[in-house]
Design a protein around this motif. Sequence first.
Motif, PDB file in Angstrom:
ATOM      1  N   GLU A   1      26.225 -22.797 -14.332  1.00 35.10           N
ATOM      2  CA  GLU A   1      25.256 -21.914 -15.000  1.00 35.10           C
ATOM      3  C   GLU A   1      24.146 -21.551 -14.012  1.00 35.10           C
ATOM      4  O   GLU A   1      23.506 -22.435 -13.440  1.00 35.10           O
ATOM      5  CB  GLU A   1      24.667 -22.621 -16.223  1.00 35.10           C
ATOM      6  N   GLU A   2      23.930 -20.258 -13.801  1.00 30.72           N
ATOM      7  CA  GLU A   2      22.885 -19.773 -12.903  1.00 30.72           C
ATOM      8  C   GLU A   2      22.110 -18.669 -13.596  1.00 30.72           C
ATOM      9  O   GLU A   2      22.619 -18.025 -14.507  1.00 30.72           O
ATOM     10  CB  GLU A   2      23.493 -19.233 -11.607  1.00 30.72           C
ATOM     11  N   THR A   3      20.885 -18.443 -13.133  1.00 35.76           N
ATOM     12  CA  THR A   3      20.051 -17.381 -13.693  1.00 35.76           C
ATOM     13  C   THR A   3      19.574 -16.484 -12.568  1.00 35.76           C
ATOM     14  O   THR A   3      19.102 -16.960 -11.533  1.00 35.76           O
ATOM     15  CB  THR A   3      18.837 -17.983 -14.427  1.00 35.76           C
ATOM     16  N   ASP A   4      19.678 -15.176 -12.772  1.00 40.42           N
ATOM     17  CA  ASP A   4      19.161 -14.185 -11.838  1.00 40.42           C
ATOM     18  C   ASP A   4      17.953 -13.518 -12.469  1.00 40.42           C
ATOM     19  O   ASP A   4      17.908 -13.300 -13.687  1.00 40.42           O
ATOM     20  CB  ASP A   4      20.220 -13.133 -11.525  1.00 40.42           C
ATOM     21  N   PHE A   5      16.969 -13.149 -11.649  1.00 37.52           N
ATOM     22  CA  PHE A   5      15.755 -12.508 -12.131  1.00 37.52           C
ATOM     23  C   PHE A   5      15.645 -11.107 -11.540  1.00 37.52           C
ATOM     24  O   PHE A   5      15.851 -10.916 -10.342  1.00 37.52           O
ATOM     25  CB  PHE A   5      14.522 -13.339 -11.742  1.00 37.52           C
ATOM     26  N   PHE A   6      15.323 -10.138 -12.387  1.00 38.80           N
ATOM     27  CA  PHE A   6      15.206  -8.745 -11.979  1.00 38.80           C
ATOM     28  C   PHE A   6      13.843  -8.205 -12.380  1.00 38.80           C
ATOM     29  O   PHE A   6      13.370  -8.458 -13.487  1.00 38.80           O
ATOM     30  CB  PHE A   6      16.292  -7.891 -12.654  1.00 38.80           C
ATOM     31  N   SER A   7      13.218  -7.448 -11.485  1.00 35.39           N
ATOM     32  CA  SER A   7      11.959  -6.774 -11.790  1.00 35.39           C
ATOM     33  C   SER A   7      12.291  -5.392 -12.337  1.00 35.39           C
ATOM     34  O   SER A   7      13.092  -4.663 -11.747  1.00 35.39           O
ATOM     35  CB  SER A   7      11.102  -6.629 -10.535  1.00 35.39           C
ATOM     36  N   VAL A   8      11.670  -5.041 -13.460  1.00 35.09           N
ATOM     37  CA  VAL A   8      11.956  -3.770 -14.132  1.00 35.09           C
ATOM     38  C   VAL A   8      10.643  -3.037 -14.382  1.00 35.09           C
ATOM     39  O   VAL A   8       9.631  -3.664 -14.724  1.00 35.09           O
ATOM     40  CB  VAL A   8      12.681  -4.007 -15.478  1.00 35.09           C
TER      41      VAL A   8
END
Length: 70
Positions: free
Chosen positions: A39-46
């Motif tokens: 399980e991994e989490t990616d972060f995106f700036s929007v």
Amino acid sequence: MNKVILIGNLTKAPECGKTDKGISFAKFSLAVGRKFNKEETDFFSVVAWRGLAELCFKYLDKGSKIFCSF
């Protein structure tokens, strides 16, 4: 042409403001979980603009689940 679809949760409430010309914007970070080997989490700036930015500020808060399509 490439198309990106993200479904995730906001990490904090949107930050809103206006440009020098009076155009509304809302900035927020989106956490998207994925499973591959673990399980991994990616972060995106929007950044949302104009009317969409005002709707984001009005209705979204930390933890809100959203769908983004680019």
